[in-house]
Design a protein around this motif. Sequence first.
Motif, PDB file in Angstrom:
ATOM      1  N   GLY A  10       0.931  -1.167   0.125  1.00 37.22           N
ATOM      2  CA  GLY A  10      -0.115  -0.071  -0.098  1.00 37.22           C
ATOM      3  C   GLY A  10       1.116   1.178  -0.110  1.00 37.22           C
ATOM      4  O   GLY A  10       1.957   1.152  -0.204  1.00 37.22           O
ATOM      5  N   ILE A  12       1.564   3.650   2.408  1.00 38.28           N
ATOM      6  CA  ILE A  12       2.757   4.124   3.480  1.00 38.28           C
ATOM      7  C   ILE A  12       3.466   2.829   3.821  1.00 38.28           C
ATOM      8  O   ILE A  12       4.923   3.091   3.714  1.00 38.28           O
ATOM      9  CB  ILE A  12       1.750   4.382   4.838  1.00 38.28           C
ATOM     10  N   ASP A  33       0.884  -9.076   2.159  1.00 36.42           N
ATOM     11  CA  ASP A  33      -0.010  -8.257   1.667  1.00 36.42           C
ATOM     12  C   ASP A  33      -1.110  -9.110   1.241  1.00 36.42           C
ATOM     13  O   ASP A  33      -0.805  -9.879   0.194  1.00 36.42           O
ATOM     14  CB  ASP A  33       0.457  -7.236   0.881  1.00 36.42           C
ATOM     15  N   THR A  36      -5.416  -6.090  -1.891  1.00 35.18           N
ATOM     16  CA  THR A  36      -6.594  -5.686  -2.128  1.00 35.18           C
ATOM     17  C   THR A  36      -6.517  -4.697  -3.287  1.00 35.18           C
ATOM     18  O   THR A  36      -5.410  -4.459  -3.913  1.00 35.18           O
ATOM     19  CB  THR A  36      -7.194  -4.935  -0.898  1.00 35.18           C
ATOM     20  N   ASP A  61      -3.295 -12.943   4.176  1.00 32.53           N
ATOM     21  CA  ASP A  61      -4.303 -12.045   4.942  1.00 32.53           C
ATOM     22  C   ASP A  61      -3.759 -11.870   6.293  1.00 32.53           C
ATOM     23  O   ASP A  61      -3.693 -13.202   6.930  1.00 32.53           O
ATOM     24  CB  ASP A  61      -5.634 -12.716   4.789  1.00 32.53           C
ATOM     25  N   ILE A  62      -3.858 -10.831   6.904  1.00 34.19           N
ATOM     26  CA  ILE A  62      -3.521 -10.531   8.361  1.00 34.19           C
ATOM     27  C   ILE A  62      -4.544 -11.521   9.198  1.00 34.19           C
ATOM     28  O   ILE A  62      -4.300 -11.740  10.341  1.00 34.19           O
ATOM     29  CB  ILE A  62      -3.307  -9.178   8.845  1.00 34.19           C
ATOM     30  N   SER A  87      -8.655   1.588   4.544  1.00 34.90           N
ATOM     31  CA  SER A  87      -8.126   2.585   4.756  1.00 34.90           C
ATOM     32  C   SER A  87      -8.972   3.893   4.332  1.00 34.90           C
ATOM     33  O   SER A  87      -8.631   5.065   5.022  1.00 34.90           O
ATOM     34  CB  SER A  87      -6.503   3.039   4.648  1.00 34.90           C
ATOM     35  N   TYR A 152     -14.626   3.460   9.615  1.00 35.05           N
ATOM     36  CA  TYR A 152     -13.168   3.168   9.479  1.00 35.05           C
ATOM     37  C   TYR A 152     -12.720   3.792  10.781  1.00 35.05           C
ATOM     38  O   TYR A 152     -12.007   2.839  11.447  1.00 35.05           O
ATOM     39  CB  TYR A 152     -12.573   4.061   8.300  1.00 35.05           C
ATOM     40  N   LYS A 156     -10.451   1.273  13.514  1.00 38.60           N
ATOM     41  CA  LYS A 156      -9.043   1.660  13.965  1.00 38.60           C
ATOM     42  C   LYS A 156      -8.889   1.596  15.476  1.00 38.60           C
ATOM     43  O   LYS A 156      -8.074   1.306  16.129  1.00 38.60           O
ATOM     44  CB  LYS A 156      -8.442   2.686  13.311  1.00 38.60           C
ATOM     45  N   ASN A 182      -1.375  11.687   5.610  1.00 39.51           N
ATOM     46  CA  ASN A 182      -0.160  11.476   5.061  1.00 39.51           C
ATOM     47  C   ASN A 182      -0.503  11.921   3.425  1.00 39.51           C
ATOM     48  O   ASN A 182      -1.489  11.709   2.722  1.00 39.51           O
ATOM     49  CB  ASN A 182       0.050  10.203   4.835  1.00 39.51           C
TER      50      ASN A 182
HETATM   51  P1  NAD Z   1      -3.669   1.716   1.833  1.00 35.36           P
HETATM   52  O1  NAD Z   1      -5.124   1.457   1.553  1.00 35.36           O
HETATM   53  O2  NAD Z   1      -2.809   2.448   0.644  1.00 35.36           O
HETATM   54  O3  NAD Z   1      -2.965   0.418   2.024  1.00 35.36           O
HETATM   55  C1  NAD Z   1      -3.576  -0.957   2.710  1.00 35.36           C
HETATM   56  C2  NAD Z   1      -2.558  -2.194   2.527  1.00 35.36           C
HETATM   57  O4  NAD Z   1      -3.209  -3.102   2.923  1.00 35.36           O
HETATM   58  C3  NAD Z   1      -2.732  -2.387   0.877  1.00 35.36           C
HETATM   59  O5  NAD Z   1      -1.586  -2.780   0.270  1.00 35.36           O
HETATM   60  C4  NAD Z   1      -3.882  -3.708   1.072  1.00 35.36           C
HETATM   61  O6  NAD Z   1      -3.477  -4.679   0.040  1.00 35.36           O
HETATM   62  C5  NAD Z   1      -3.436  -4.123   2.422  1.00 35.36           C
HETATM   63  N1  NAD Z   1      -4.317  -5.166   3.052  1.00 35.36           N
HETATM   64  C6  NAD Z   1      -5.763  -4.748   3.126  1.00 35.36           C
HETATM   65  N2  NAD Z   1      -6.333  -5.706   3.992  1.00 35.36           N
HETATM   66  C7  NAD Z   1      -5.260  -6.685   4.188  1.00 35.36           C
HETATM   67  C8  NAD Z   1      -5.325  -8.004   4.844  1.00 35.36           C
HETATM   68  N3  NAD Z   1      -6.549  -8.110   5.592  1.00 35.36           N
HETATM   69  N4  NAD Z   1      -4.270  -8.500   5.064  1.00 35.36           N
HETATM   70  C9  NAD Z   1      -3.123  -8.138   4.521  1.00 35.36           C
HETATM   71  N5  NAD Z   1      -2.970  -6.826   3.727  1.00 35.36           N
HETATM   72  C10 NAD Z   1      -4.072  -6.137   3.605  1.00 35.36           C
HETATM   73  O7  NAD Z   1      -3.431   2.263   3.398  1.00 35.36           O
HETATM   74  P2  NAD Z   1      -2.404   3.218   3.738  1.00 35.36           P
HETATM   75  O8  NAD Z   1      -2.723   4.794   3.351  1.00 35.36           O
HETATM   76  O9  NAD Z   1      -0.968   2.877   3.087  1.00 35.36           O
HETATM   77  O10 NAD Z   1      -2.400   3.121   5.162  1.00 35.36           O
HETATM   78  C11 NAD Z   1      -1.461   2.103   5.916  1.00 35.36           C
HETATM   79  C12 NAD Z   1      -2.092   2.127   7.461  1.00 35.36           C
HETATM   80  O11 NAD Z   1      -1.705   3.409   8.065  1.00 35.36           O
HETATM   81  C13 NAD Z   1      -3.400   1.866   7.509  1.00 35.36           C
HETATM   82  O12 NAD Z   1      -3.539   1.040   8.867  1.00 35.36           O
HETATM   83  C14 NAD Z   1      -4.158   3.226   8.028  1.00 35.36           C
HETATM   84  O13 NAD Z   1      -5.089   3.035   8.909  1.00 35.36           O
HETATM   85  C15 NAD Z   1      -2.738   4.027   8.670  1.00 35.36           C
HETATM   86  N6  NAD Z   1      -2.845   5.379   8.538  1.00 35.36           N
HETATM   87  C16 NAD Z   1      -3.106   5.869   7.255  1.00 35.36           C
HETATM   88  C17 NAD Z   1      -2.920   7.263   7.233  1.00 35.36           C
HETATM   89  C18 NAD Z   1      -3.184   8.027   5.846  1.00 35.36           C
HETATM   90  O14 NAD Z   1      -3.304   9.264   5.770  1.00 35.36           O
HETATM   91  N7  NAD Z   1      -2.994   7.206   4.621  1.00 35.36           N
HETATM   92  C19 NAD Z   1      -2.573   8.272   8.309  1.00 35.36           C
HETATM   93  C20 NAD Z   1      -2.575   7.516   9.494  1.00 35.36           C
HETATM   94  C21 NAD Z   1      -2.686   5.897   9.809  1.00 35.36           C
END
Ligand code: NAD
Length: 339
Positions: A10, A12, A33, A36, A61-62, A87, A152, A156, A182
Amino acid sequence: MRLLVTGGCGFIGSNFIRMALRDDPESFICNADKLTYAGNPANLARTVKEHPGRYVFAKADIADHDTMLRLLEEHSLDGVVNFAAESHVDRSIIDPAPFIRTNVLGAQTLLAAASKHGVSRYVHVSTDEVYGSLGEKGAFSETTPLAPNSPYSASKAAADLICRAWHKTYAFPVIVTRCSNNYGPCQFPEKLIPFMYLRAMRDESLPLYGDGGNVRDWIHVEDHCRGILLALLKGRPGAVYNFGGNAERDNLAVVREILRFCGKPESLVRFVADRPGHDRRYAMEYSLAAEELGFSPSRSFEEGLGQTLRWYADNPEWVRGVTSGAYLSFIQEWYGDKV
Ligand code: NAD
Ligand code: DAU
């Protein structure tokens, strides 16, 4: 350190893996990963080639306990960073079920597998959204009560509390990090900044929810990833750390900045029906992370935004790869005739 990173394809997670492999030549990463719609192996294509023998990928899958345990054992991993999540707030409004499954049940399953294996470090990546919404003044601290408003953020917050219980009950060394919004390379274009940029470049309308006055505190993804690495290496087990970017902007101001960068007119902006349960303002107080971890955001929003938009302009193939069928169906389902 030998790490299990989940959700590493994903936005981050992929930025984190790039940074961790580059900054610690001793590190080894297993990226689990589920792939999705938001998981994109292309985010790591170059990184994988640059670090042969130090990275493995598992489509997993986690919420699958046995597979998580097997990966931890097979690769002798001693740390975990859990990014894996659904997310996007708007998608959680359409259908909360996958959010509860991955963000709550998956988070708990991964904790259980990591406890059984016995890791020494574990970072659970969370969000400022667990605190709910602020008025015009003040900022969230780690002691602000949790008051999530979307499916969501509720999922969390639930996971954050499960992490707390894992530390209190089992003395498990989990650290929770909570970060603000982010932005940066590889963000899926359902989120405000890449969504608006790509639409503006195509002269399409820019749907701002409500009056466009909702405020987010923007942080460059590399500053967030640096904070997570610091938490992994130096964080106190059981602690929660806030990270913020010192860059509060309302959504209209962000969109105006994007339009200025693109040389497009403000007439593209459309004020549309508000997001249900839309949090008005986020701001982060991160003095604990500054004191205990030495965290501080390094990049100004204007500088980081310009670099980010240039990255999208320079990577049309990446954009094409993520904006096809399923993406267009989501845009149609969520925005309908608003855009
Ligand atoms: P994203 O949606 O870009 O990526 C999520 C990733 O998780 C994807 O690669 C997806 O395939 C994978 N995934 C989803 N379900 C899964 C599962 N059951 N098992 C394994 N992999 C799975 O999200 P992001 O923006 O990169 O966010 C990453 C984390 O950071 C999340 O936990 C989010 O809550 C947290 N976060 C995001 C932000 C932001 O601004 N984007 C800010 C603070 C915290
Ligand atoms: O604060 C951290 C959170 O930031 C993360 O936990 C989430 O995973 C991440 O998606 C993000 O949530 P937001 O809801 O704040 O981000 P989003 O990019 O969806 O929206 C940012 C702001 O822009 C928000 O006030 C809603 C508004 N917006 C968004 C879109 C997509 C619009 O006005 N129009 C839009 O079309």
